[in-house]
Design a protein around this motif. Structure first.
Motif, PDB file in Angstrom:
ATOM      1  N   GLY A 307      39.187  61.419  37.680  1.00  0.00           N
ATOM      2  CA  GLY A 307      38.262  62.498  37.833  1.00  0.00           C
ATOM      3  C   GLY A 307      37.367  62.276  39.373  1.00  0.00           C
ATOM      4  N   ALA A 308      37.285  61.239  39.961  1.00  0.00           N
ATOM      5  CA  ALA A 308      36.694  61.077  41.063  1.00  0.00           C
ATOM      6  C   ALA A 308      37.846  60.995  42.284  1.00  0.00           C
ATOM      7  CB  ALA A 308      36.229  59.464  41.153  1.00  0.00           C
ATOM      8  N   ALA A 309      39.177  61.477  42.048  1.00  0.00           N
ATOM      9  CA  ALA A 309      40.077  61.599  43.027  1.00  0.00           C
ATOM     10  C   ALA A 309      39.612  63.097  43.585  1.00  0.00           C
ATOM     11  CB  ALA A 309      41.384  61.914  42.441  1.00  0.00           C
ATOM     12  N   LYS A 310      40.093  62.866  45.035  1.00  0.00           N
ATOM     13  CA  LYS A 310      39.819  64.004  45.954  1.00  0.00           C
ATOM     14  C   LYS A 310      40.941  65.101  45.916  1.00  0.00           C
ATOM     15  CE  LYS A 310      37.041  61.459  49.008  1.00  0.00           C
ATOM     16  NZ  LYS A 310      36.943  60.768  50.579  1.00  0.00           N
ATOM     17  N   ASP A 311      40.422  66.364  45.963  1.00  0.00           N
ATOM     18  CA  ASP A 311      41.526  67.483  46.164  1.00  0.00           C
ATOM     19  C   ASP A 311      42.657  67.358  45.076  1.00  0.00           C
ATOM     20  OD1 ASP A 311      40.045  68.233  48.347  1.00  0.00           O
ATOM     21  OD2 ASP A 311      41.159  66.793  49.738  1.00  0.00           O
ATOM     22  N   ARG A 312      42.187  67.420  43.987  1.00  0.00           N
ATOM     23  CA  ARG A 312      43.243  67.194  42.763  1.00  0.00           C
ATOM     24  C   ARG A 312      43.968  68.796  42.810  1.00  0.00           C
ATOM     25  NH1 ARG A 312      40.553  65.206  37.652  1.00  0.00           N
ATOM     26  NH2 ARG A 312      42.692  65.139  36.802  1.00  0.00           N
ATOM     27  N   PRO A 313      45.275  68.765  42.772  1.00  0.00           N
ATOM     28  CA  PRO A 313      45.556  70.015  42.456  1.00  0.00           C
ATOM     29  C   PRO A 313      45.576  70.708  40.960  1.00  0.00           C
ATOM     30  CG  PRO A 313      47.415  68.467  42.669  1.00  0.00           C
ATOM     31  CD  PRO A 313      46.224  67.828  43.061  1.00  0.00           C
ATOM     32  N   ALA A 314      45.637  71.930  40.938  1.00  0.00           N
ATOM     33  CA  ALA A 314      45.432  72.320  39.552  1.00  0.00           C
ATOM     34  C   ALA A 314      46.188  71.827  38.551  1.00  0.00           C
ATOM     35  CB  ALA A 314      45.568  73.907  39.516  1.00  0.00           C
ATOM     36  N   GLY A 315      47.657  71.522  38.649  1.00  0.00           N
ATOM     37  CA  GLY A 315      48.622  71.111  37.448  1.00  0.00           C
ATOM     38  C   GLY A 315      47.875  69.544  37.090  1.00  0.00           C
ATOM     39  N   SER A 316      47.135  68.918  37.943  1.00  0.00           N
ATOM     40  CA  SER A 316      46.746  67.415  37.736  1.00  0.00           C
ATOM     41  C   SER A 316      45.431  67.199  36.779  1.00  0.00           C
ATOM     42  CB  SER A 316      46.805  66.767  39.033  1.00  0.00           C
ATOM     43  OG  SER A 316      45.647  66.745  39.588  1.00  0.00           O
ATOM     44  N   ARG A 317      44.523  68.584  36.865  1.00  0.00           N
ATOM     45  CA  ARG A 317      43.268  68.421  36.096  1.00  0.00           C
ATOM     46  C   ARG A 317      43.345  68.226  34.703  1.00  0.00           C
ATOM     47  NH1 ARG A 317      41.521  72.957  40.116  1.00  0.00           N
ATOM     48  NH2 ARG A 317      41.651  72.286  42.102  1.00  0.00           N
ATOM     49  N   LEU A 318      44.165  67.232  34.223  1.00  0.00           N
ATOM     50  CA  LEU A 318      44.592  67.098  32.855  1.00  0.00           C
ATOM     51  C   LEU A 318      42.988  66.260  32.330  1.00  0.00           C
ATOM     52  CD1 LEU A 318      48.055  66.393  32.299  1.00  0.00           C
ATOM     53  CD2 LEU A 318      46.902  68.309  31.518  1.00  0.00           C
ATOM     54  N   ARG A 319      42.253  66.488  31.443  1.00  0.00           N
ATOM     55  CA  ARG A 319      41.253  65.520  30.839  1.00  0.00           C
ATOM     56  C   ARG A 319      41.602  65.031  29.549  1.00  0.00           C
ATOM     57  NH1 ARG A 319      36.431  63.808  32.406  1.00  0.00           N
ATOM     58  NH2 ARG A 319      34.822  63.229  30.544  1.00  0.00           N
ATOM     59  N   LEU A 320      42.041  63.805  29.518  1.00  0.00           N
ATOM     60  CA  LEU A 320      42.326  63.473  28.134  1.00  0.00           C
ATOM     61  C   LEU A 320      41.202  63.270  27.053  1.00  0.00           C
ATOM     62  CD1 LEU A 320      44.083  60.137  29.357  1.00  0.00           C
ATOM     63  CD2 LEU A 320      45.266  62.363  28.574  1.00  0.00           C
ATOM     64  N   VAL A 321      41.464  63.774  25.638  1.00  0.00           N
ATOM     65  CA  VAL A 321      40.400  63.838  24.502  1.00  0.00           C
ATOM     66  C   VAL A 321      41.009  62.685  23.647  1.00  0.00           C
ATOM     67  CG1 VAL A 321      39.333  65.193  22.808  1.00  0.00           C
ATOM     68  CG2 VAL A 321      39.985  65.993  25.154  1.00  0.00           C
ATOM     69  N   GLY A 322      40.340  61.701  23.432  1.00  0.00           N
ATOM     70  CA  GLY A 322      40.545  60.614  22.403  1.00  0.00           C
ATOM     71  C   GLY A 322      40.552  60.980  21.019  1.00  0.00           C
ATOM     72  N   GLN A 323      41.608  60.608  20.480  1.00  0.00           N
ATOM     73  CA  GLN A 323      41.734  60.893  19.079  1.00  0.00           C
ATOM     74  C   GLN A 323      41.638  59.786  18.217  1.00  0.00           C
ATOM     75  OE1 GLN A 323      42.376  64.483  18.495  1.00  0.00           O
ATOM     76  NE2 GLN A 323      41.729  64.380  20.617  1.00  0.00           N
ATOM     77  N   ARG A 324      41.495  58.673  18.562  1.00  0.00           N
ATOM     78  CA  ARG A 324      41.375  57.538  17.719  1.00  0.00           C
ATOM     79  C   ARG A 324      39.891  57.162  17.558  1.00  0.00           C
ATOM     80  NH1 ARG A 324      44.761  52.550  19.323  1.00  0.00           N
ATOM     81  NH2 ARG A 324      44.017  51.854  17.258  1.00  0.00           N
ATOM     82  N   PRO A 325      39.571  56.220  16.535  1.00  0.00           N
ATOM     83  CA  PRO A 325      38.399  55.879  16.243  1.00  0.00           C
ATOM     84  C   PRO A 325      37.731  55.024  17.099  1.00  0.00           C
ATOM     85  CG  PRO A 325      39.791  55.338  14.319  1.00  0.00           C
ATOM     86  CD  PRO A 325      40.693  55.855  15.419  1.00  0.00           C
ATOM     87  N   ASP A 326      36.379  54.948  17.256  1.00  0.00           N
ATOM     88  CA  ASP A 326      36.023  54.378  18.380  1.00  0.00           C
ATOM     89  C   ASP A 326      36.097  52.698  18.401  1.00  0.00           C
ATOM     90  OD1 ASP A 326      34.365  56.280  19.561  1.00  0.00           O
ATOM     91  OD2 ASP A 326      32.572  55.725  18.311  1.00  0.00           O
ATOM     92  N   GLY A 327      36.449  52.054  19.651  1.00  0.00           N
ATOM     93  CA  GLY A 327      36.601  50.877  19.855  1.00  0.00           C
ATOM     94  C   GLY A 327      35.550  49.994  20.747  1.00  0.00           C
ATOM     95  N   PRO A 328      35.751  48.687  21.021  1.00  0.00           N
ATOM     96  CA  PRO A 328      34.856  48.160  21.982  1.00  0.00           C
ATOM     97  C   PRO A 328      34.977  48.728  23.276  1.00  0.00           C
ATOM     98  CG  PRO A 328      36.998  46.809  21.644  1.00  0.00           C
ATOM     99  CD  PRO A 328      36.966  48.079  20.586  1.00  0.00           C
ATOM    100  N   PRO A 329      33.657  48.692  24.016  1.00  0.00           N
ATOM    101  CA  PRO A 329      33.761  49.263  25.449  1.00  0.00           C
ATOM    102  C   PRO A 329      34.662  48.371  26.390  1.00  0.00           C
ATOM    103  CG  PRO A 329      31.538  48.156  24.612  1.00  0.00           C
ATOM    104  CD  PRO A 329      32.401  48.026  23.551  1.00  0.00           C
ATOM    105  N   PRO A 330      34.979  48.758  27.390  1.00  0.00           N
ATOM    106  CA  PRO A 330      35.797  47.995  28.459  1.00  0.00           C
ATOM    107  C   PRO A 330      34.963  46.925  28.813  1.00  0.00           C
ATOM    108  CG  PRO A 330      36.189  50.438  28.711  1.00  0.00           C
ATOM    109  CD  PRO A 330      34.923  50.127  27.659  1.00  0.00           C
ATOM    110  N   ARG A 331      35.485  45.761  29.296  1.00  0.00           N
ATOM    111  CA  ARG A 331      34.696  44.791  29.531  1.00  0.00           C
ATOM    112  C   ARG A 331      34.906  44.492  30.902  1.00  0.00           C
ATOM    113  NH1 ARG A 331      34.499  39.768  25.237  1.00  0.00           N
ATOM    114  NH2 ARG A 331      33.906  38.773  27.099  1.00  0.00           N
ATOM    115  N   PHE A 332      33.821  44.165  31.830  1.00  0.00           N
ATOM    116  CA  PHE A 332      34.046  44.023  33.396  1.00  0.00           C
ATOM    117  C   PHE A 332      33.593  42.317  33.492  1.00  0.00           C
ATOM    118  CE2 PHE A 332      33.292  48.329  32.737  1.00  0.00           C
ATOM    119  CZ  PHE A 332      34.335  48.808  33.557  1.00  0.00           C
ATOM    120  N   ALA A 333      34.466  41.576  34.424  1.00  0.00           N
ATOM    121  CA  ALA A 333      33.877  40.368  34.894  1.00  0.00           C
ATOM    122  C   ALA A 333      34.338  40.153  36.051  1.00  0.00           C
ATOM    123  CB  ALA A 333      34.823  39.425  33.856  1.00  0.00           C
TER     124      ALA A 333
END
Length: 696
Positions: A307-333
């Protein structure tokens, strides 16, 4: 959208599809464009569409040609179609489909003995380079081969290569005129030896259809319905072949996601996908955004990055909607150095394996293949099995070849042999090395795992085909070997982000996410290349189903200077309490760097504009002769240092130098991308080239 009435043909086939998948599967015959985000079930959707069209009587199975970009994807499509009761539909890669057609039509089009397929072009590129006096070091030859592949995929011949690459501002291994000479010589040598490379398969098949009406008529009578997967990755050459297949017809379904365009270096472009409705105004367009692969936590991270990409054309503006149960948050190290990062990653993987996650459900993904070595060593020290994607092919392994020979013999000897297929296969493979208990480890365990994968493939076949015989299983193996579609083998996957496209794992480790690696150094200064690097990270994130860990190192080697920072794509993603959330932020631009356009005086903000010192819309006054001399100097210097040319200076920096023509150190260092280190190492040499006093 409700369920289709049961009286309609194929209505039961649509059970289990969500409303958008169902809309795509049962769309009217004609042009259909499916914009399918990562994890939204695109393969399920298009195979159900093919099955629905066949079952509804719109087309016979044998009249369907589905093409995709990897043998693995084509094999998966065939497996799913078979499970849906569709036998006879063709699912192949572009190249495999073209080769089959070319072999069939060759006697009619050419008339003499068929030409063989060239198995790798490096040797012949080397002959061509030697003929025209270009360096024949292995790294240079690989780059030249890549340029030839890009040119042919882009429908650019040797005569037009220099002009096209100049307009495209491609970062090329040698001056454009020299690359064109190598390209021309390569074609002459190849054609003289009566050989075809992979791009020739597409070029010659296209020519056969465009120039021979009888051939085109026969083909178009045979195939009436076309499906193209991963349509965002088509090259101009593949599109031209597709147009020749269609012959003006519109029974075409395309599936793609512009957010996953990561092969533009090879000529791929999402333009055809994004402009599909311009070409076919009456097309049915369906957007798939329900993500069934990843947890909402992974999906949200992916959405934030893309979503932070610049000048995204209309056909690329898909926004995913998660359908699975919650999981662990991504980890950063964040780690002190790359060795520490690799060792910590290996220990985290050991924890996951000990918790019950299969090794085949874990992957370590990196930007460049050279990064794998540290992880291979770290995993080996913990006795964790791994597979390097892109290494030795499964069906080329000695034990697999022996196993297939034994299975062929058994199938021919006992044609009517009955019984549980997996048990039969296991008994045949026992003398080859498939013991009841696995070896303790090492190479013996790797061989045992490969043989066990063949048994598991037999179990998979039993689940999709009623009472399969050994002969049917062997035929399936032969087809998979020809398509290089291997079964799953236990082991951690090590792969580049490009090689991971189309795959998924329960746990994914994205490593080496430091500036200069993601985005890669030579992309800096080119906004299009930077956005492709962002899409590459997005692809990596969306490979994870449940667990996702992202890491970077501040130094390359142990004890090295901690001068790296995490990738710019990660800013704003880390939780505020994370130790690295405030560390390593980009530094403000050094004093003295140009911030206004030298042509119109406007303030410059874009990276490329700052580097050039002018607005992209302002006229360029580049000295083409100087630019050529600078590139020649860079190639020579890179060869001495044994590094890729972009490590010395990027193309954008050389263009800025050729435009601004600095006369002293002060003017040179005012160009974005030339700091104190570059000035000390290369400043005198660059100024000498600018003043015309030599190549150094």
């Amino acid at each position: 959208m409700g369920s289709a009435p049961s009286s309609k043909p194929g209505s039961g086939l649509l059970d289990g599809l969500d409303p958008e998948q169902r809309a795509a599967a049962c769309a009217p015959r004609g042009p259909v464009c499916v914009l399918a985000g990562a994890g939204t079930g695109k393969t399920r959707t298009i195979t159900h569409r093919i099955a629905y069209l066949v079952r509804s009587g719109h087309v016979a199975a044998g009249q369907v040609l589905a093409v995709t970009f990897t043998a693995r994807a084509a094999g998966e499509m065939r497996t799913r179609l078979r499970a849906l009761g569709v036998e006879g539909a063709q699912a192949r890669t572009f190249h495999a489909a073209a080769m089959r057609q070319l072999r069939y039509f060759w006697p009619r089009v050419v008339g003499d003995q068929q030409w063989d397929l060239l198995d790798g072009k490096l040797r012949m590129v080397g002959q061509a380079a030697n003929r025209v006096g270009v360096n024949t070091e292995a790294e240079v030859l690989r780059d030249l081969a890549g340029e030839i592949e890009w040119a042919k995929a882009s429908l650019v011949g040797p005569d037009d290569y220099a002009a096209v690459t100049l307009r495209a501002q491609r970062d090329i291994p040698e001056p454009a005129a020299r690359v064109a000479e190598v390209y021309r010589a390569y074609e002459e040598i190849k054609n003289g030896a009566r050989l075809l490379d992979f791009d020739d398969l597409l070029l010659h098949t296209t020519a056969a259809l465009e120039e021979h009406s009888a051939v085109a008529e026969e083909f178009r009578d045979r195939y009436r319905c076309f499906v193209v997967d991963e349509y965002q990755d088509v090259t101009p050459l593949q599109q031209r072949l597709l147009d020749a297949w269609l012959g003006g017809r519109d029974d075409l379904t395309v599936v793609g996601d512009a957010n996953q365009t990561i092969y533009s270096f090879g000529g791929a472009s999402p333009r055809q996908l994004l402009e599909f409705t311009r070409r076919f105004p009456e097309a049915t367009v369906v957007r798939l955004e329900r993500d069934y692969r990843s947890t909402p936590q992974v999906v949200e991270l992916a959405n934030t990055v893309i979503g932070a990409a610049k000048d995204r054309p209309a056909g690329s503006r898909l926004r995913l909607v998660g359908q699975r149960p919650d999981g662990p948050p991504p980890r950063f190290a964040e780690y002190e150095d790359e060795t520490a990062e690799a060792e910590a990653t290996a220990h985290r993987i050991r924890e996951l394996l000990d918790s019950g996650i299969p090794a085949s459900e874990v992957a370590v993904l990196y930007r460049v293949n050279a990064q794998s070595e540290a992880y291979e060593q770290a995993l080996t020290e913990l006795d964790i099995p791994y597979l390097v994607r892109g290494g030795e092919r499964f069906f080329d392994r000695r034990e697999v070849r022996q196993a297939m020979a034994a299975l062929r013999t058994a199938a021919a000897r006992d044609a009517d042999r009955r019984g549980d297929l997996a048990t039969v296969v296991r008994s045949v493979l026992h003398p080859v090395g498939l013991s009841e208990q696995p070896p303790s480890g090492g190479a013996a365990k790797e061989r045992w795992d490969a043989l066990l994968a063949l048994v598991e493939l037999a179990e998979e076949l039993e689940n999709t085909v009623e009472a399969p015989e050994l002969a049917r299983y062997v035929a399936e193996l032969e087809q998979r070997a020809a398509a290089q579609h291997p079964p799953t083998v236990e082991g951690i996957t090590l792969a580049s982000l490009h090689a991971a496209k189309g795959l998924e794992w329960a746990a994914v480790f994205l490593v080496g996410l430091a500036e200069g690696t993601v985005p890669i150094q030579h992309a800096d200064g080119d906004s299009g290349a930077i956005e492709e690097e962002r899409r590459l990270l997005y692809v990596g994130i969306t490979r994870a189903r449940e667990r996702l860990e992202l890491s970077w190192a501040l130094a390359r080697g142990a004890g090295g200077r901690r001068q790296r920072r995490r990738s710019r794509f990660l800013y704003g993603l880390l939780p505020e309490h994370h130790p690295a959330a405030r560390a390593g932020r980009p530094q403000p631009k050094a004093a003295g760097k140009r911030t206004s356009c030298r042509v119109c005086g406007c303030t410059l903000t874009a990276t490329m504009e700052v580097k050039l010192g002018r607005c992209t819309g302002c006229p360029s006054d580049v000295d083409e002769d100087l630019l050529a001399r600078l590139k020649a100097w860079r190639v020579e210097r890179a060869r001495e240092l044994k590094v890729p040319p972009f490590v010395v200076f990027t193309d954008a920096t050389l263009v800025a130098i050729a435009e601004q023509r600095p006369v002293d150190d002060g003017a040179l260092v005012s160009i974005s991308g030339i700091g104190a280190n570059k000035l000390e190492r290369f400043g005198a040499e660059v100024l000498a080239v600018v003043h015309g006093s030599g190549s150094r």
